[in-house]
Write a protein that holds these residues in place. Sequence first.
Motif, PDB file in Angstrom:
ATOM      1  N   THR A   1       0.811  -1.241   0.052  1.00 24.60           N
ATOM      2  CA  THR A   1      -0.062   0.019   0.015  1.00 24.60           C
ATOM      3  C   THR A   1       0.924   1.063  -0.135  1.00 24.60           C
ATOM      4  O   THR A   1       0.785   2.171  -0.960  1.00 24.60           O
ATOM      5  CB  THR A   1      -0.968  -0.024   1.081  1.00 24.60           C
ATOM      6  N   PHE A   2       2.064   1.200   0.893  1.00 21.76           N
ATOM      7  CA  PHE A   2       2.798   2.274   0.874  1.00 21.76           C
ATOM      8  C   PHE A   2       3.539   2.684  -0.440  1.00 21.76           C
ATOM      9  O   PHE A   2       3.615   3.760  -0.856  1.00 21.76           O
ATOM     10  CB  PHE A   2       4.023   1.983   1.937  1.00 21.76           C
ATOM     11  N   ILE A   3       3.892   1.752  -1.154  1.00 22.64           N
ATOM     12  CA  ILE A   3       4.622   1.716  -2.583  1.00 22.64           C
ATOM     13  C   ILE A   3       3.399   2.199  -3.419  1.00 22.64           C
ATOM     14  O   ILE A   3       3.682   2.942  -4.336  1.00 22.64           O
ATOM     15  CB  ILE A   3       5.236   0.172  -3.017  1.00 22.64           C
ATOM     16  N   VAL A   4       2.323   1.560  -3.374  1.00 27.48           N
ATOM     17  CA  VAL A   4       1.263   2.046  -4.384  1.00 27.48           C
ATOM     18  C   VAL A   4       0.973   3.539  -4.233  1.00 27.48           C
ATOM     19  O   VAL A   4       0.665   4.331  -5.172  1.00 27.48           O
ATOM     20  CB  VAL A   4       0.085   1.277  -4.272  1.00 27.48           C
ATOM     21  N   VAL A   5       0.980   4.002  -3.044  1.00 27.21           N
ATOM     22  CA  VAL A   5       0.346   5.586  -2.627  1.00 27.21           C
ATOM     23  C   VAL A   5       1.841   6.306  -3.227  1.00 27.21           C
ATOM     24  O   VAL A   5       1.489   7.397  -3.878  1.00 27.21           O
ATOM     25  CB  VAL A   5       0.441   5.643  -1.127  1.00 27.21           C
ATOM     26  N   LEU A   6       3.069   5.960  -3.161  1.00 28.54           N
ATOM     27  CA  LEU A   6       4.078   6.684  -3.341  1.00 28.54           C
ATOM     28  C   LEU A   6       4.752   6.497  -4.837  1.00 28.54           C
ATOM     29  O   LEU A   6       5.500   7.410  -5.595  1.00 28.54           O
ATOM     30  CB  LEU A   6       5.373   6.614  -2.646  1.00 28.54           C
ATOM     31  N   ALA A   7       4.463   5.508  -5.580  1.00 26.83           N
ATOM     32  CA  ALA A   7       4.966   5.055  -6.793  1.00 26.83           C
ATOM     33  C   ALA A   7       4.749   5.890  -7.823  1.00 26.83           C
ATOM     34  O   ALA A   7       5.632   6.265  -8.758  1.00 26.83           O
ATOM     35  CB  ALA A   7       4.702   3.549  -7.236  1.00 26.83           C
ATOM     36  N   PRO A   8       3.435   6.515  -8.022  1.00 24.53           N
ATOM     37  CA  PRO A   8       3.328   7.607  -8.990  1.00 24.53           C
ATOM     38  C   PRO A   8       4.315   8.676  -8.930  1.00 24.53           C
ATOM     39  O   PRO A   8       4.220   9.441  -9.995  1.00 24.53           O
ATOM     40  CB  PRO A   8       1.823   8.236  -8.913  1.00 24.53           C
ATOM     41  N   PHE A   9       4.749   9.317  -7.655  1.00 25.46           N
ATOM     42  CA  PHE A   9       5.663  10.222  -7.747  1.00 25.46           C
ATOM     43  C   PHE A   9       7.022  10.048  -8.397  1.00 25.46           C
ATOM     44  O   PHE A   9       7.774  11.022  -8.812  1.00 25.46           O
ATOM     45  CB  PHE A   9       5.906  10.679  -6.404  1.00 25.46           C
ATOM     46  N   VAL A  10       7.308   8.829  -8.510  1.00 25.12           N
ATOM     47  CA  VAL A  10       8.531   8.643  -9.367  1.00 25.12           C
ATOM     48  C   VAL A  10       8.453   8.922 -10.842  1.00 25.12           C
ATOM     49  O   VAL A  10       9.233   9.549 -11.437  1.00 25.12           O
ATOM     50  CB  VAL A  10       8.946   7.026  -9.428  1.00 25.12           C
ATOM     51  N   ALA A  11       7.284   8.636 -11.503  1.00 24.30           N
ATOM     52  CA  ALA A  11       6.899   8.877 -12.662  1.00 24.30           C
ATOM     53  C   ALA A  11       6.761  10.535 -12.896  1.00 24.30           C
ATOM     54  O   ALA A  11       7.224  11.299 -13.759  1.00 24.30           O
ATOM     55  CB  ALA A  11       5.531   8.329 -13.245  1.00 24.30           C
ATOM     56  N   PHE A  12       6.075  11.100 -11.886  1.00 24.85           N
ATOM     57  CA  PHE A  12       6.019  12.775 -11.886  1.00 24.85           C
ATOM     58  C   PHE A  12       7.267  13.361 -11.741  1.00 24.85           C
ATOM     59  O   PHE A  12       7.406  14.360 -12.459  1.00 24.85           O
ATOM     60  CB  PHE A  12       5.049  13.087 -10.768  1.00 24.85           C
ATOM     61  N   PHE A  13       8.224  12.878 -10.876  1.00 23.78           N
ATOM     62  CA  PHE A  13       9.429  13.722 -10.622  1.00 23.78           C
ATOM     63  C   PHE A  13      10.291  13.517 -11.960  1.00 23.78           C
ATOM     64  O   PHE A  13      10.801  14.385 -12.406  1.00 23.78           O
ATOM     65  CB  PHE A  13      10.120  12.991  -9.568  1.00 23.78           C
ATOM     66  N   GLY A  14      10.077  12.253 -12.609  1.00 20.28           N
ATOM     67  CA  GLY A  14      11.087  12.148 -13.707  1.00 20.28           C
ATOM     68  C   GLY A  14      10.542  12.924 -14.729  1.00 20.28           C
ATOM     69  O   GLY A  14      11.356  13.406 -15.619  1.00 20.28           O
ATOM     70  N   GLY A  15       9.247  12.997 -15.021  1.00 21.30           N
ATOM     71  CA  GLY A  15       8.422  13.817 -16.021  1.00 21.30           C
ATOM     72  C   GLY A  15       8.631  15.249 -15.917  1.00 21.30           C
ATOM     73  O   GLY A  15       9.248  15.900 -17.123  1.00 21.30           O
ATOM     74  N   LEU A  16       8.862  15.559 -14.689  1.00 24.46           N
ATOM     75  CA  LEU A  16       9.139  17.161 -14.577  1.00 24.46           C
ATOM     76  C   LEU A  16      10.527  17.488 -14.806  1.00 24.46           C
ATOM     77  O   LEU A  16      10.833  18.386 -15.315  1.00 24.46           O
ATOM     78  CB  LEU A  16       8.938  17.645 -13.072  1.00 24.46           C
TER      79      LEU A  16
END
Length: 303
Positions: free
Chosen positions: A55-70
Motif C-alpha cells: 500500500t505504501f509503495i502504491v501510494v508513492l510510486a506515481p511520484f517517481v513518474a511525476f518527478f522524472g517527467g518534471l
Amino acid sequence: MYIEQGRKGELGMWKYILPPVGFLLLMLFNYLLSSGVDVEQQMQIMVKNLGKPITFIVVLAPFVAFFGGLLFWVKFVHQQSIRSLTTSRKKIDWKRVFFTFGVYGLFIIISTIIGYYLSPEDYQINFNVKSFILLFITALILIPIQTSFEEYMFRGYMMQGIGLAVKNRWIPLLITSCIFGLMHLGNPEVTKLGLIIMVYYIGTGLFLGIITLMDEGLELALGFHAANNFFQALLVTATWTAFQTDSILIYTGEPGIGLDLLFPVLVIYPIFLIVLAKKYKWSNWKEKLLGKVEEEPQGVLEE
C-alpha cells in the motif's frame, strides 16, 4: 537571485503552464473521486488486501513518474539546467539539505518520544524488526522522490514561472503556498480533521516558500520536507493518515483539532526561521519576500 534563474532556459507561457495544470487536474480528479467516500475506510480495505508495505509503495510510486517527467520537461523542453532550478549557487549545496533533514528529523524524534511518554495510552507499540527494515529501505528510496517532486514543482518550477510572469516575489509565494495546501484536500487527514487542517498545509507551504526565497535555493526546503515525511512514516502513523506503514507506533487516540494544528505554524516554524536566519545570515527580508524580480539575472551566489 533564485527566481531569476528561470531565465536560464527557453521561456514560453505554454511551457510553464502544461506541467502544473496537468498535475493539478490529476489532483482534482482524485479529489472528486474521493468526494463522499470514506477515505479512511478505503485505505483500510487497501491495507487488508495488499498489506501495508505494498500500500505504501502504491501510494508513492506515481511520484517517481511525476518527478522524472518534471525533470525531463525542464531539461529538454525548457532546456534549463537542474542546478538552476534548484539553487542560485554555483552548485547544489548538499550540506544545506542534510542540515535541515537532520535538525528537523531530530525534532520529530524528540517530540514523538515526549508525546508517547505524556500519553502512552494513545499509542500502540507496533515495532517489528523485519517489517521496520523493509519500511526503512522503501521510505529511504521513495519519500525523497515524493517530497523532491513537490518542492521542485511548487517552490521551484511554479515559483520561478509565476515570479517571472508577474515580476514580483510575494504573489508566487502566496499562490504556490495555497495551491500546495489545496493539493492535500484528498488526504484522509482532511476527512478526519476537517478543513481546519488547511491552515497547517498552507502554513507549511508558506514556510517552505519563505526559506526558499530567503536562501535563494531549494536545498533547505528539500531537506526539511523529506525529514517531515520520512520520520513521520517511520515513527508514528494512524488509520486516518495518508501513510499506512509498519511504523514503530500506531496512534490510537483522538487527534487534537485547533491549537494542535496551529502550533507548528505559529511556534515551530518561526523558531526554525530564526535558527536558519542566524546560521545562514539572512538579511533584506522585505526585498527578498516582497520585492520585484530583477529584469536581468544577477549571476550566481558564491559558496
